[in-house]
Design a protein around this motif. Structure first.
Motif, short mmCIF file in Angstrom:
data_model
loop_
_atom_site.label_atom_id
_atom_site.label_comp_id
_atom_site.label_asym_id
_atom_site.label_seq_id
_atom_site.Cartn_x
_atom_site.Cartn_y
_atom_site.Cartn_z
N ALA A 130 -1.60 11.37 6.21
CA ALA A 130 -1.82 10.58 7.18
C ALA A 130 -1.98 9.03 6.96
CB ALA A 130 -3.45 10.81 7.77
N ALA A 131 -2.11 8.77 5.68
CA ALA A 131 -2.19 7.20 5.34
C ALA A 131 -0.90 6.89 5.19
CB ALA A 131 -2.95 7.08 3.79
N ARG A 132 0.03 7.79 4.61
CA ARG A 132 1.48 7.26 4.53
C ARG A 132 2.02 7.13 5.79
NH1 ARG A 132 6.67 9.27 4.97
NH2 ARG A 132 8.19 8.42 3.27
N ALA A 133 1.66 8.04 6.72
CA ALA A 133 2.20 7.95 8.13
C ALA A 133 1.64 6.65 8.87
CB ALA A 133 1.58 9.23 9.23
N ASP A 134 0.53 6.19 8.83
CA ASP A 134 0.03 4.89 9.32
C ASP A 134 0.78 3.79 8.99
OD1 ASP A 134 -2.03 3.58 10.91
OD2 ASP A 134 -2.45 2.70 8.96
N LEU A 135 0.97 3.79 7.64
CA LEU A 135 1.64 2.65 6.68
C LEU A 135 3.25 2.63 7.32
CD1 LEU A 135 -0.08 2.80 3.25
CD2 LEU A 135 -0.48 1.25 4.92
N GLY B 182 0.68 -1.08 0.01
CA GLY B 182 0.29 0.05 -0.04
C GLY B 182 0.90 1.35 -0.04
N LEU B 183 1.99 1.20 0.63
CA LEU B 183 2.82 2.42 0.90
C LEU B 183 3.52 3.01 -0.43
CD1 LEU B 183 4.12 4.68 2.67
CD2 LEU B 183 6.00 3.07 3.10
N ALA B 184 3.90 1.82 -1.42
CA ALA B 184 4.33 2.03 -2.70
C ALA B 184 3.57 2.94 -3.31
CB ALA B 184 4.72 0.67 -3.27
N VAL B 185 2.00 2.56 -3.44
CA VAL B 185 1.04 3.36 -4.11
C VAL B 185 0.92 4.74 -3.71
CG1 VAL B 185 -1.30 3.50 -5.00
CG2 VAL B 185 0.16 0.96 -4.84
N VAL B 186 0.75 4.72 -2.25
CA VAL B 186 0.59 6.04 -1.64
C VAL B 186 1.82 7.04 -2.00
CG1 VAL B 186 0.49 7.38 0.50
CG2 VAL B 186 -0.96 5.20 0.02
N GLU B 187 2.94 6.69 -2.01
CA GLU B 187 4.13 7.54 -2.21
C GLU B 187 4.05 7.81 -3.70
OE1 GLU B 187 7.54 5.15 -0.76
OE2 GLU B 187 7.36 6.22 1.18
N ALA B 188 3.76 6.94 -4.62
CA ALA B 188 3.79 7.23 -5.98
C ALA B 188 2.54 8.49 -6.21
CB ALA B 188 3.23 6.01 -6.88
N LEU B 189 1.51 8.31 -5.60
CA LEU B 189 0.44 9.47 -5.59
C LEU B 189 1.08 10.67 -5.04
CD1 LEU B 189 -2.64 7.30 -4.49
CD2 LEU B 189 -2.27 8.27 -6.65
N LEU B 190 1.81 10.72 -3.99
CA LEU B 190 2.32 11.67 -3.49
C LEU B 190 3.28 12.54 -4.34
CD1 LEU B 190 2.49 11.00 0.58
CD2 LEU B 190 0.94 12.70 -0.62
N ASN B 191 4.27 11.70 -4.90
CA ASN B 191 5.23 12.08 -5.84
C ASN B 191 4.45 12.85 -6.99
OD1 ASN B 191 7.20 11.32 -4.09
ND2 ASN B 191 7.35 9.28 -5.08
N GLY B 192 3.41 12.57 -7.37
CA GLY B 192 2.65 13.27 -8.22
C GLY B 192 2.01 14.49 -8.33
#
Length: 409
Positions: free
Chosen positions: A365-370, A344-354
Motif C-alpha cells: 500500500a505504501a509503494r502504491a501511494d508513492l 521514500g519509494l527507493a527505500v520501500v522498493e529495496a525492502l520489498l526486494n528483500g
C-alpha cells in the motif's frame, strides 16, 4: 438493607475479584481451583453479609473464605483419592494468608501468564482471561476465534504451567528485563488487536484496546519501569486519535485527513508526560522511542506542520534498539514526507526486494501511494491490487478498492 449489601458485593466483585483471584492462585497453586474458590467466596458473601454485615476488610475475608472453601472441596474429594487428603492437609497447614501483598500477587499472575514457555497466542488468551477477567467468549469474539478453540488454548496453557511447574513469582533482577519484555509484548499485541483489528468488519475494537491500557496502568502501579511508562504512553497517544480514525460509516481515515479537533487532548497530555519521564530516565527502549514518535505526530497542529526530520531521527535511534523491516518501512514513509516520494519509494522498493515484507499489505500500500504521487499509475494499480489481495480488514479493503477506482486504466 439486603439490596444495598448485594449492590456492595457486586461493586466489590467488579473492583476486587481479580485481586482476590491472584492471591488464591498463589495460596492454592492451581488456576481452576482458585477460580472455583473465588466464586464460592462471593457466594458465601451473598449468603452471610446481609445478616452479619460487610467485613471491615472485605478482600481479606474473601481470600480467607475462598481458601477454606477450596480446602473443604479437596477434603470431600479425598474420599476417592488419598493424595487429595495430603493436598488438603498441606494447604491447611500453611500460615493464615495475609491480604496485604495483593498487588504483588497480581504482578506474579501477570508474569506467570506471560511466561516464555507458553506460546504467544496462549500468553495473550491467558492474560485476558485470568488477569483481566474477560470470559472465554469475549476473548474469542475479540480475536475472531471459535470459542471452543480458544477454550482449548487456555486449558493447554494452564496444563503447561502445572506440568512444567512454572513458578508463580516475579522474576529476579537478572531475569526481569527479558521477562518484562514478554509481558510488554503481550500487552501491546492485545492493544494492537483492538486499535487496528487484524481482520473483520470493524477497524477497531475499543473493549480490547481498553483492556490493554488498563493492564498497562496496573503494571505501572506494580513495576514503574521506563519501558512500562513507554508502552502506556504509546497506547494512549494512539488511542487519542480513536474518534478520528474512522468515518461515520466506518471507513478508514488516514492520519493526514483526520480532524485533529476530535483527538483526545487529555490522553495526549498524559502520553507526552509519560514519554518525557521514560526518556528522562536514560533507560528507555523501543516502546518509549515509538511513543516519542507518536508524540511528535500528536503535538503537530496540522499534518503539514509535522516535524518529519525529528521523526526520522527517532526512527534512526529506534532501528538501533529494535531493527526490523517494519520500522524501516515506517521510516521510509517519513523520508517520503520530508524529501519527496521518490526518496521514500527507493527505500520501500529495496525492502520489498528483500522479500521480508513481500506478504505485508501495508508495504504494498505504501509503494502504491508513492507511485500514485509520482504519476506512475500502472505501478500504483499493481501495488494496490497486491495490497488488496493481502488485506484482511474490511475498512482497509474498502479504502484500497476506492484508491484503485480513482486510478484510471
Amino acid at each position: 438493607m439486603e439490596q444495598a449489601v448485594t449492590e456492595t458485593i457486586q461493586q466489590i466483585y467488579r473492583a476486587e475479584s481479580r485481586r482476590v483471584f491472584a492471591t488464591l492462585v498463589r495460596l492454592l497453586g492451581d488456576f481452576d481451583l482458585a477460580e472455583e474458590a473465588l466464586h464460592d467466596a462471593f457466594r458465601a458473601a451473598l449468603e452471610q453479609w446481609p445478616g452479619e454485615g460487610v467485613p471491615d476488610n472485605p478482600r481479606a475475608w474473601l481470600v480467607s473464605t475462598g481458601r477454606f472453601k477450596a480446602i473443604d472441596a479437596i477434603r470431600r474429594r479425598s474420599r476417592f483419592d488419598p493424595l487429595e487428603e495430603e493436598h488438603a492437609d498441606s494447604l491447611a497447614a500453611e500460615e493464615k494468608p495475609d491480604a496485604e501483598p495483593i498487588e504483588d500477587d497480581r504482578l506474579r499472575l501477570v508474569f506467570t501468564c506471560c511466561h516464555p514457555a507458553l506460546s504467544h497466542d496462549a500468553q495473550v488468551a491467558l492474560t485476558l482471561r485470568e488477569v483481566c477477567g474477560l470470559t472465554t467468549e469475549e476473548i474469542a469474539r475479540a480475536f475472531l476465534t471459535p470459542a471452543p478453540t480458544l477454550a482449548q488454548r487456555i486449558v493447554r496453557a494452564k496444563n503447561k504451567i502445572r506440568d512444567a511447574r512454572i513458578p508463580y513469582e516475579v522474576p529476579g533482577p537478572k531475569e526481569l528485563p527479558e521477562r518484562l519484555d514478554a509481558v510488554l509484548r503481550v500487552i501491546y499485541l492485545v492493544f494492537n488487536e483492538g486499535y487496528s483489528a487484524s481482520s473483520g468488519a470493524s477497524l477497531t475494537r475499543a473493549d480490547v484496546s481498553g483492556e490493554a491500557i488498563r493492564l498497562a496502568r496496573l503494571l505501572i502501579e506494580l513495576l514503574p519501569e521506563p519501558e512500562v511508562l513507554g508502552v502506556l504512553a504509546l497506547m494512549l497517544l494512539h488511542e487519542s486519535r480513536h474518534a478520528a480514525r474512522a468515518s461515520a460509516s466506518g471507513d478508514l481515515v488516514l492520519l493526514e485527513d483526520q480532524d485533529r479537533r476530535l483527538w483526545n487532548r487529555e490522553l495526549i497530555a498524559e502520553g507526552v508526560s509519560l514519554v518525557e519521564r521514560a526518556l528522562g530516565s536514560r533507560r528507555f527502549g523501543p516502546y518509549s522511542l515509538q511513543a516519542a514518535i507518536a508524540a511528535v505526530h500528536a503535538e503537530a497542529p496540522t499534518f503539514a506542520a509535522t516535524d518529519w526530520s525529528q521523526i526520522i531521527g527517532l526512527y534512526d535511534v529506534l532501528s538501533r534498539y529494535d531493527p526490523s523491516p517494519v520500522i524501516e518501512l515506517n521510516r521510509a514513509v517519513a523520508v517520503a514526507m520530508r524529501d519527496g516520494p521518490a526518496a521514500g519509494l527507493a527505500v520501500v522498493e529495496a525492502l520489498l526486494n528483500g522479500r521480508e515484507l513481500a506478504d505485508y499489505h501495508l508495504a504494498h500500500a505504501a509503494r502504491a501511494d508513492l507511485c500514485r504521487r509520482l504519476g506512475r499509475k500502472a505501478e500504483a494499480r499493481a501495488s494496490y491490487k497486491r495490497a488488496l489481495a493481502l488485506a484482511r480488514q474490511e475498512p482497509e479493503q474498502r479504502f484500497l478498492q476506492k484508491r484503485l477506482t480513482e486510478l484510471p486504466e
